[in-house]
Design a protein around this motif. Structure first.
Motif, short mmCIF file in Angstrom:
data_model
loop_
_atom_site.label_atom_id
_atom_site.label_comp_id
_atom_site.label_asym_id
_atom_site.label_seq_id
_atom_site.Cartn_x
_atom_site.Cartn_y
_atom_site.Cartn_z
N GLU A 118 0.83 -1.21 0.00
CA GLU A 118 0.00 0.00 0.00
C GLU A 118 0.86 1.25 0.00
O GLU A 118 0.57 2.22 -0.69
CB GLU A 118 -0.99 -0.04 1.17
CG GLU A 118 -2.00 -1.18 0.94
CD GLU A 118 -3.21 -1.15 1.84
OE1 GLU A 118 -3.18 -0.50 2.90
OE2 GLU A 118 -4.21 -1.81 1.47
N LYS A 119 1.96 1.23 0.75
CA LYS A 119 2.79 2.44 0.85
C LYS A 119 3.69 2.63 -0.37
O LYS A 119 3.86 3.74 -0.86
CB LYS A 119 3.62 2.41 2.12
CG LYS A 119 2.74 2.56 3.34
CD LYS A 119 3.51 2.95 4.58
CE LYS A 119 2.60 3.53 5.65
NZ LYS A 119 1.52 2.65 6.07
N PRO A 151 -4.23 -1.43 -3.14
CA PRO A 151 -4.93 -1.88 -1.93
C PRO A 151 -4.72 -3.38 -1.70
O PRO A 151 -4.66 -4.16 -2.66
CB PRO A 151 -6.41 -1.61 -2.23
CG PRO A 151 -6.45 -0.84 -3.49
CD PRO A 151 -5.14 -0.99 -4.19
N VAL A 152 -4.60 -3.75 -0.43
CA VAL A 152 -4.30 -5.15 -0.09
C VAL A 152 -5.22 -5.62 1.03
O VAL A 152 -5.48 -4.88 1.97
CB VAL A 152 -2.83 -5.30 0.40
CG1 VAL A 152 -2.51 -6.75 0.73
CG2 VAL A 152 -1.86 -4.74 -0.63
N GLU A 153 -5.69 -6.85 0.91
CA GLU A 153 -6.36 -7.50 2.04
C GLU A 153 -5.51 -8.69 2.45
O GLU A 153 -4.96 -9.37 1.59
CB GLU A 153 -7.76 -8.00 1.63
CG GLU A 153 -8.74 -6.88 1.39
CD GLU A 153 -10.13 -7.40 1.02
OE1 GLU A 153 -10.48 -8.55 1.37
OE2 GLU A 153 -10.85 -6.63 0.36
N VAL A 154 -5.42 -8.94 3.74
CA VAL A 154 -4.67 -10.09 4.23
C VAL A 154 -5.66 -11.01 4.93
O VAL A 154 -6.44 -10.54 5.76
CB VAL A 154 -3.58 -9.67 5.23
CG1 VAL A 154 -2.62 -10.83 5.49
CG2 VAL A 154 -2.81 -8.46 4.73
N HIS A 155 -5.65 -12.27 4.57
CA HIS A 155 -6.61 -13.20 5.16
C HIS A 155 -5.95 -14.46 5.69
O HIS A 155 -4.99 -14.96 5.09
CB HIS A 155 -7.67 -13.60 4.12
CG HIS A 155 -8.58 -12.48 3.74
ND1 HIS A 155 -9.72 -12.18 4.45
CD2 HIS A 155 -8.51 -11.57 2.75
CE1 HIS A 155 -10.33 -11.14 3.90
NE2 HIS A 155 -9.61 -10.75 2.86
N ILE A 156 -6.50 -14.97 6.77
CA ILE A 156 -6.11 -16.27 7.31
C ILE A 156 -6.71 -17.32 6.37
O ILE A 156 -7.92 -17.29 6.10
CB ILE A 156 -6.69 -16.45 8.73
CG1 ILE A 156 -6.03 -15.45 9.68
CG2 ILE A 156 -6.54 -17.88 9.21
CD1 ILE A 156 -6.66 -15.41 11.06
N SER A 157 -5.87 -18.21 5.88
CA SER A 157 -6.35 -19.12 4.83
C SER A 157 -7.52 -19.99 5.28
O SER A 157 -8.46 -20.21 4.51
CB SER A 157 -5.21 -19.97 4.29
OG SER A 157 -4.45 -20.52 5.31
N SER A 158 -7.50 -20.47 6.51
CA SER A 158 -8.58 -21.38 6.94
C SER A 158 -9.92 -20.66 7.07
O SER A 158 -10.97 -21.29 7.09
CB SER A 158 -8.21 -22.04 8.28
OG SER A 158 -7.98 -21.04 9.25
#
Ligand code: F6R
Length: 356
Positions: free
Chosen positions: A69-70, A75-82
């Motif tokens: 992002e910087k 834009p980024v989303e970070v997700h826990i795979s499970s």
């Protein structure tokens, strides 16, 4: 082989400066940092990046979000795979999925990869293992070049992930013509030297483990912004190898409930590497100290104050996670040793989690 080292984890922590240097070399072309053109095109064609990962890799993904992002302004989303696989959020029009996985074999992440490939989306895997399942099944791969990581607790792969994410974000940002006013290659080299300096003062970390964790039942790690991301990783390291209950918290969030757990002598590790929130986190430290906490402040050079327990060499503000995580790894290691825990093979854990 671990050679003369007592544990793989110790050896792997020691390798961190050379891993960062190796990454600089591996991603250098004609004196400049570079990544494969196809991958660069895929990143810059995306309107949003979805970083999918578990455990320590999820924690490095949180830092990766800040990097993209910087530096690249994507834009980024970070997700826990499970979580992601069974509860997919509304996706953007042109997503690129980035799978972060040391082993490249994590089943929770793989099930997401299979689903997004079925949906026709492009995927990039960032992994330490060439030819691993996640690498083979994705469209693109970036390698961590960290060398085999044997200890169950991930250390050098975390630092390698941060470095490779920084390189990818930087190269993407440059290609987009974004104003980036620093030379990442040089800043990564400075970070490698800073990590070496910390590794050379292990006795200090051993003493901190002794002073703060010898009789502790629980511990807190607090920070803001990037320091919050590293706090989560610090807490995970301590839990998994020493079995001390630990939590990473955003400094400002403590007062919304968790501060009730602070008692006389509760260890609180606070990271102060981000200038724009340095005063705020110091305020949060005062709040816990007023309730009896035994606070261990770890600050970057230039932001330190009298009474801080550890001062980290100055590095570029975006790269402080590569450096600040190292004392936390070492403190966890020594805390585990004091408790006679099996550092390389903690109970209930496996190196790669190949079941969902
Ligand atoms: C913690 C640890 C785990 C892994 C997680 C994901 O020290 O090692 O939390 O990070 O199981 O593993 P990879 O990165 O192989 O997908």
């Amino acid at each position: 082989e671990k050679g003369t080292y007592a544990h793989y984890m110790l050896k792997e922590m020691d390798e961190q400066p050379s891993v960062v240097r190796k990454i600089i070399q591996a991603y250098e072309l004609d004196g400049e940092l570079a990544i494969d053109e196809e991958i660069l095109t895929a990143i810059n064609a995306a309107d949003r990046l979805y970083i999918i990962a578990a455990g320590t890799s999820y924690h490095s993904g949180l830092v990766g979000k800040a990097y993209f992002e910087k530096m690249a302004q994507i834009p980024v989303e970070v997700h826990i795979s499970s979580e992601f696989g069974y509860n997919m959020p509304l996706l953007s029009e042109k997503p690129l999925f980035i799978f972060l996985s040391q082993s490249g074999e994590t089943a929770d992440s793989r099930q997401v990869l299979v689903k997004v490939k079925e949906m026709g989306y492009p995927a990039l895997t960032i992994t330490n293992v060439q030819g691993s399942t996640l690498s083979r099944e994705a469209d693109y791969t970036l390698l961590l070049h960290a060398g085999p990581e044997i200890a169950v607790a991930s250390t050098k792969a975390y630092v390698a992930q941060l470095a490779v994410l920084a390189v990818a974000a930087y190269v993407a940002g440059k290609a987009r013509g974004n104003a980036i006013d620093f030379d990442l290659k040089q800043e990564l080299a400075i970070a490698a030297t800073a990590i070496s300096a910390i590794i050379d003062s292990k006795e200090e970390m051993e003493q901190i483990a002794e002073d703060y964790l010898k009789i502790a039942r629980n511990a807190f790690f607090i920070g803001r912004n990037l320091d919050f991301c590293v706090s989560l990783e610090g807490a995970l390291k301590l839990k998994e190898i020493s079995y001390i209950q630990a939590e990473g918290f955003a400094g400002g969030e403590l007062k919304h409930g968790t501060i009730a757990l602070i008692e006389e002598g509760t260890p609180v590790f606070a990271l102060v590497t981000q200038e724009q929130v340095a005063l705020n986190i110091r305020g949060n430290v005062k709040e816990v100290v007023a309730r009896g906490a035994n606070a261990c402040i770890i600050a970057s050079e230039g932001l330190e104050e009298e009474g801080d327990r550890l001062v980290l060499p100055h590095v570029h503000p975006l790269l402080t996670p590569l450096v600040s995580v190292v004392p936390l790894q070492l403190i966890s290691y020594y805390a585990a040793l004091h408790r006679r825990c099996d550092v390389d093979k903690p109970r209930n854990l496996a190196k790669s989690v190949t079941v969902e």
